[in-house]
Design a protein around this motif. Structure first.
Motif, PDB file in Angstrom:
ATOM      1  N   GLU A  73      13.286  36.810  72.869  1.00 22.09           N
ATOM      2  CA  GLU A  73      12.324  37.698  72.216  1.00 22.09           C
ATOM      3  C   GLU A  73      11.001  36.992  71.910  1.00 22.09           C
ATOM      4  O   GLU A  73      10.070  37.594  71.362  1.00 22.09           O
ATOM      5  CB  GLU A  73      12.925  38.254  70.915  1.00 22.09           C
ATOM      6  CG  GLU A  73      14.159  39.126  71.104  1.00 22.09           C
ATOM      7  CD  GLU A  73      15.410  38.352  71.512  1.00 22.09           C
ATOM      8  OE1 GLU A  73      15.583  37.200  71.063  1.00 22.09           O
ATOM      9  OE2 GLU A  73      16.212  38.889  72.305  1.00 22.09           O
ATOM     10  N   GLY A  74      10.921  35.694  72.229  1.00 21.33           N
ATOM     11  CA  GLY A  74       9.666  34.972  72.049  1.00 21.33           C
ATOM     12  C   GLY A  74       9.518  34.268  70.710  1.00 21.33           C
ATOM     13  O   GLY A  74       8.455  33.725  70.405  1.00 21.33           O
ATOM     14  N   SER A  75      10.579  34.233  69.906  1.00 24.05           N
ATOM     15  CA  SER A  75      10.509  33.522  68.616  1.00 24.05           C
ATOM     16  C   SER A  75      10.814  32.043  68.822  1.00 24.05           C
ATOM     17  O   SER A  75      11.573  31.675  69.713  1.00 24.05           O
ATOM     18  CB  SER A  75      11.545  34.092  67.644  1.00 24.05           C
ATOM     19  OG  SER A  75      11.411  35.479  67.545  1.00 24.05           O
ATOM     20  N   PRO A  76      10.257  31.190  67.971  1.00 22.98           N
ATOM     21  CA  PRO A  76      10.581  29.772  68.082  1.00 22.98           C
ATOM     22  C   PRO A  76      12.025  29.485  67.680  1.00 22.98           C
ATOM     23  O   PRO A  76      12.567  30.158  66.804  1.00 22.98           O
ATOM     24  CB  PRO A  76       9.601  29.103  67.101  1.00 22.98           C
ATOM     25  CG  PRO A  76       9.165  30.183  66.165  1.00 22.98           C
ATOM     26  CD  PRO A  76       9.285  31.476  66.901  1.00 22.98           C
ATOM     27  N   VAL A  77      12.634  28.493  68.321  1.00 20.23           N
ATOM     28  CA  VAL A  77      14.029  28.149  68.014  1.00 20.23           C
ATOM     29  C   VAL A  77      14.225  26.656  68.299  1.00 20.23           C
ATOM     30  O   VAL A  77      13.646  26.117  69.242  1.00 20.23           O
ATOM     31  CB  VAL A  77      15.000  29.011  68.866  1.00 20.23           C
ATOM     32  CG1 VAL A  77      14.805  28.765  70.356  1.00 20.23           C
ATOM     33  CG2 VAL A  77      16.453  28.771  68.485  1.00 20.23           C
ATOM     34  N   ASP A  78      15.039  26.011  67.448  1.00 22.18           N
ATOM     35  CA  ASP A  78      15.387  24.608  67.695  1.00 22.18           C
ATOM     36  C   ASP A  78      16.711  24.587  68.453  1.00 22.18           C
ATOM     37  O   ASP A  78      17.791  24.516  67.858  1.00 22.18           O
ATOM     38  CB  ASP A  78      15.489  23.863  66.359  1.00 22.18           C
ATOM     39  CG  ASP A  78      15.766  22.365  66.564  1.00 22.18           C
ATOM     40  OD1 ASP A  78      16.154  21.978  67.694  1.00 22.18           O
ATOM     41  OD2 ASP A  78      15.601  21.605  65.600  1.00 22.18           O
ATOM     42  N   GLY A  79      16.614  24.661  69.761  1.00 20.31           N
ATOM     43  CA  GLY A  79      17.808  24.765  70.595  1.00 20.31           C
ATOM     44  C   GLY A  79      18.709  23.555  70.507  1.00 20.31           C
ATOM     45  O   GLY A  79      19.940  23.679  70.563  1.00 20.31           O
ATOM     46  N   VAL A  80      18.124  22.372  70.341  1.00 17.30           N
ATOM     47  CA  VAL A  80      18.936  21.164  70.276  1.00 17.30           C
ATOM     48  C   VAL A  80      19.798  21.172  69.013  1.00 17.30           C
ATOM     49  O   VAL A  80      21.011  20.912  69.067  1.00 17.30           O
ATOM     50  CB  VAL A  80      18.052  19.899  70.349  1.00 17.30           C
ATOM     51  CG1 VAL A  80      18.874  18.642  70.069  1.00 17.30           C
ATOM     52  CG2 VAL A  80      17.395  19.801  71.735  1.00 17.30           C
ATOM     53  N   ALA A  81      19.193  21.528  67.880  1.00 17.42           N
ATOM     54  CA  ALA A  81      19.956  21.563  66.620  1.00 17.42           C
ATOM     55  C   ALA A  81      21.062  22.617  66.694  1.00 17.42           C
ATOM     56  O   ALA A  81      22.210  22.367  66.290  1.00 17.42           O
ATOM     57  CB  ALA A  81      19.013  21.858  65.452  1.00 17.42           C
ATOM     58  N   GLN A  82      20.721  23.785  67.212  1.00 18.50           N
ATOM     59  CA  GLN A  82      21.733  24.849  67.301  1.00 18.50           C
ATOM     60  C   GLN A  82      22.867  24.465  68.247  1.00 18.50           C
ATOM     61  O   GLN A  82      24.024  24.847  68.035  1.00 18.50           O
ATOM     62  CB  GLN A  82      21.083  26.154  67.767  1.00 18.50           C
ATOM     63  CG  GLN A  82      20.207  26.778  66.684  1.00 18.50           C
ATOM     64  CD  GLN A  82      19.869  28.236  66.983  1.00 18.50           C
ATOM     65  OE1 GLN A  82      20.275  28.787  67.997  1.00 18.50           O
ATOM     66  NE2 GLN A  82      19.117  28.853  66.077  1.00 18.50           N
ATOM     67  N   THR A  83      22.530  23.722  69.271  1.00 15.58           N
ATOM     68  CA  THR A  83      23.563  23.339  70.239  1.00 15.58           C
ATOM     69  C   THR A  83      24.498  22.279  69.651  1.00 15.58           C
ATOM     70  O   THR A  83      25.696  22.276  69.930  1.00 15.58           O
ATOM     71  CB  THR A  83      22.913  22.877  71.554  1.00 15.58           C
ATOM     72  OG1 THR A  83      22.105  23.944  72.048  1.00 15.58           O
ATOM     73  CG2 THR A  83      23.952  22.508  72.605  1.00 15.58           C
ATOM     74  N   ARG A  84      23.949  21.403  68.792  1.00 15.87           N
ATOM     75  CA  ARG A  84      24.841  20.467  68.084  1.00 15.87           C
ATOM     76  C   ARG A  84      25.883  21.242  67.276  1.00 15.87           C
ATOM     77  O   ARG A  84      27.077  20.929  67.296  1.00 15.87           O
ATOM     78  CB  ARG A  84      24.042  19.583  67.124  1.00 15.87           C
ATOM     79  CG  ARG A  84      23.460  18.353  67.753  1.00 15.87           C
ATOM     80  CD  ARG A  84      22.831  17.458  66.668  1.00 15.87           C
ATOM     81  NE  ARG A  84      21.640  16.821  67.180  1.00 15.87           N
ATOM     82  CZ  ARG A  84      21.645  15.710  67.926  1.00 15.87           C
ATOM     83  NH1 ARG A  84      22.785  15.132  68.217  1.00 15.87           N
ATOM     84  NH2 ARG A  84      20.524  15.207  68.373  1.00 15.87           N
ATOM     85  N   GLU A  85      25.438  22.253  66.566  1.00 18.84           N
ATOM     86  CA  GLU A  85      26.378  23.088  65.794  1.00 18.84           C
ATOM     87  C   GLU A  85      27.403  23.750  66.716  1.00 18.84           C
ATOM     88  O   GLU A  85      28.579  23.844  66.403  1.00 18.84           O
ATOM     89  CB  GLU A  85      25.625  24.193  65.049  1.00 18.84           C
ATOM     90  CG  GLU A  85      24.741  23.715  63.915  1.00 18.84           C
ATOM     91  CD  GLU A  85      23.880  24.855  63.343  1.00 18.84           C
ATOM     92  OE1 GLU A  85      22.889  24.545  62.652  1.00 18.84           O
ATOM     93  OE2 GLU A  85      24.193  26.039  63.605  1.00 18.84           O
ATOM     94  N   ALA A  86      26.903  24.225  67.858  1.00 18.37           N
ATOM     95  CA  ALA A  86      27.797  24.913  68.793  1.00 18.37           C
ATOM     96  C   ALA A  86      28.834  23.960  69.376  1.00 18.37           C
ATOM     97  O   ALA A  86      29.981  24.341  69.627  1.00 18.37           O
ATOM     98  CB  ALA A  86      26.982  25.565  69.912  1.00 18.37           C
ATOM     99  N   ILE A  87      28.435  22.703  69.573  1.00 21.20           N
ATOM    100  CA  ILE A  87      29.386  21.686  70.061  1.00 21.20           C
ATOM    101  C   ILE A  87      30.501  21.483  69.037  1.00 21.20           C
ATOM    102  O   ILE A  87      31.694  21.476  69.373  1.00 21.20           O
ATOM    103  CB  ILE A  87      28.657  20.353  70.358  1.00 21.20           C
ATOM    104  CG1 ILE A  87      27.741  20.505  71.580  1.00 21.20           C
ATOM    105  CG2 ILE A  87      29.659  19.213  70.573  1.00 21.20           C
ATOM    106  CD1 ILE A  87      26.729  19.371  71.764  1.00 21.20           C
ATOM    107  N   ASP A  88      30.100  21.360  67.771  1.00 24.55           N
ATOM    108  CA  ASP A  88      31.100  21.205  66.706  1.00 24.55           C
ATOM    109  C   ASP A  88      32.041  22.410  66.671  1.00 24.55           C
ATOM    110  O   ASP A  88      33.254  22.271  66.502  1.00 24.55           O
ATOM    111  CB  ASP A  88      30.412  21.050  65.347  1.00 24.55           C
ATOM    112  CG  ASP A  88      29.597  19.757  65.249  1.00 24.55           C
ATOM    113  OD1 ASP A  88      29.861  18.825  66.046  1.00 24.55           O
ATOM    114  OD2 ASP A  88      28.696  19.691  64.393  1.00 24.55           O
ATOM    115  N   GLU A  89      31.450  23.576  66.827  1.00 21.81           N
ATOM    116  CA  GLU A  89      32.235  24.804  66.767  1.00 21.81           C
ATOM    117  C   GLU A  89      33.220  24.874  67.937  1.00 21.81           C
ATOM    118  O   GLU A  89      34.376  25.278  67.768  1.00 21.81           O
ATOM    119  CB  GLU A  89      31.274  25.995  66.800  1.00 21.81           C
ATOM    120  CG  GLU A  89      31.872  27.279  66.334  1.00 21.81           C
ATOM    121  CD  GLU A  89      30.773  28.330  66.164  1.00 21.81           C
ATOM    122  OE1 GLU A  89      29.826  28.104  65.370  1.00 21.81           O
ATOM    123  OE2 GLU A  89      30.842  29.368  66.853  1.00 21.81           O
ATOM    124  N   ALA A  90      32.749  24.497  69.125  1.00 20.32           N
ATOM    125  CA  ALA A  90      33.633  24.497  70.297  1.00 20.32           C
ATOM    126  C   ALA A  90      34.828  23.585  70.049  1.00 20.32           C
ATOM    127  O   ALA A  90      35.987  23.952  70.322  1.00 20.32           O
ATOM    128  CB  ALA A  90      32.855  24.053  71.531  1.00 20.32           C
TER     129      ALA A  90
END
Lengths: 270, 270
Positions: A73-90
């Motif tokens: 949608e064009g909003s800014p996002v910190d993909g690296v930080a979110q992916t760290r969380e997703a790794i933990d979740e996985a």
């Protein structure tokens, strides 16, 4: 039933995570692909408990990524930080695969956007490896290049993956995204030892919409057995997710959709 | 004004052929890309007369093709016979380029469909050569693979073209269709001496529709100067068509659209 069938839970979007896990168990489907938003509704611990209780394993978690810094949608996002969380979740959900949708073009610079993706993967790969999670780079269909993924081909994803240990970074082969690729069979062969997932579905003809133009296997022109054979020849023997974005399917009861998914899989993929 | 600018007449869809030719002449645009349906409304002889009267040259004629035997709507079609007619028409209109849209998948067999395309080109190339017309194989965006074109990349089109003399078969590079391709610069370089046309436009983000998601250059993420430089480095110095399928533009007066086309070209392409 083919024990490799996995229900990607987006296919039964009307179901909550508890409903989808129970539905799989009841139907004898041993694998499920989860989405983070559905996991969040239930909570990670409760989701992990339900999976264990029902004996359903997680083939992959969708998704990390968006390394180019913008959402669709064009909003800014910190993909690296979110992916760290997703790794933990996985890791908490007991899956060894995190699917990555790497993000669309930023600043109208395709080359720089692709470099940001490669850099982010380099930063995250050891973190994932330490937690027993493999990053699955999923090339998305070129019609999603601007908004969702500057990686469009298996070749491209593989070129990034091979810079890292095979247990840390692999590629996801999703039929909807790559079926048209004139190099797909060579690309899959080149990805031997790097395939972290195989997703099946079909493509609607005519294509009604860039996002929702998917169907169950058999309802379009994709040659599933040919692609499955290519993936298996490249050494992939893991679960095969059926992942369908389709508004008509989503409007129907999950139980009916899962039953049709099983039938379509047996008939066109197994 | 850049003397290489050509108006592909689909961009000013509300205009008839006589209006488009007169409009180009009035605005100082020396080239036009024509479509067969518009030519048919006016008649080939009258169209040729108008072009001569106004001093406007034809950069290409759209289109031959559909060699896989089905239209985008799924009806049977004799693409080879229709393309012979289109070759004659191109010659009568004084253009040396006939754009080919090769056709979508037939019988759910991608490999066989591609072979039918290669066979048809082999059958037609000498016929085109005798009439001074070059067949321009245009790869279309992968989202149009099932319905319109089993050729999706410049590499793929080039592999067919090189089987024939360069003056008989070339490739068309259309930004909308190939901008996402991670190999596009190498592919264009490999096509040196084979480029029969360069079409510019932009892509709308988010992509609203598989067919009409185009915009004037500058209204999307495509790096036109980079692609123009690649095409020129490969030796192409012919007309550059602006070809935009966009419902909003089509609803507006042709004169206004042409004025904006010229401005966009000067600013982002020239």
């Amino acid at each position: 039933m083919d024990p490799r069938l996995s229900l990607n839970q987006i296919t039964t979007k009307s179901w909550s995570l508890p409903e989808a896990v129970a539905g799989c168990a009841e139907a004898g489907v041993g694998w499920i692909g989860l989405w983070r938003d559905k996991v969040a509704e239930t909570g990670v611990d409760e989701a992990a408990r339900l999976l264990k209780e029902h004996g359903v394993r997680v083939s992959s978690l969708c998704r990390g990524g968006f390394f180019t810094g913008v959402t669709p949608e064009g909003s800014p996002v910190d993909g690296v930080a979110q992916t760290r969380e997703a790794i933990d979740e996985a890791a908490a959900l007991g899956t060894d695969v995190l699917v990555l949708v790497v993000g669309g073009i930023a600043g109208n610079d395709l080359a720089a956007s692709r470099q940001r993706v490669a850099d982010a993967v380099g930063e995250l790969a050891p973190y994932a490896g330490e937690r027993g999670v493999r990053l699955g780079l999923e090339p998305l269909h070129p019609m999603q290049c601007a908004e969702r993924s500057v990686l469009s081909t298996v070749d491209q994803a593989l070129a990034i993956a091979v810079e890292h240990p095979a247990e840390q970074v692999g590629v996801i082969v999703d039929e909807f995204h790559v079926w048209w690729d004139p190099r797909i069979e060579e690309s899959i062969a080149a990805a031997a030892g790097r395939i972290a997932g195989f997703h099946v579905c079909d493509v609607l003809v005519p294509l009604p919409d860039p996002l929702l133009g998917r169907a169950l296997p058999g309802d379009g022109p994709i040659d599933h057995r040919r692609l499955r054979a290519a993936v298996e020849a490249a050494g992939y023997s893991g679960p095969i997710e059926v992942e369908v974005f389709n508004a008509d399917l989503w409007a129907r009861p999950g139980q009916d959709v899962l039953a049709e998914t099983i039938t379509a899989f047996e008939r066109y993929v197994a």
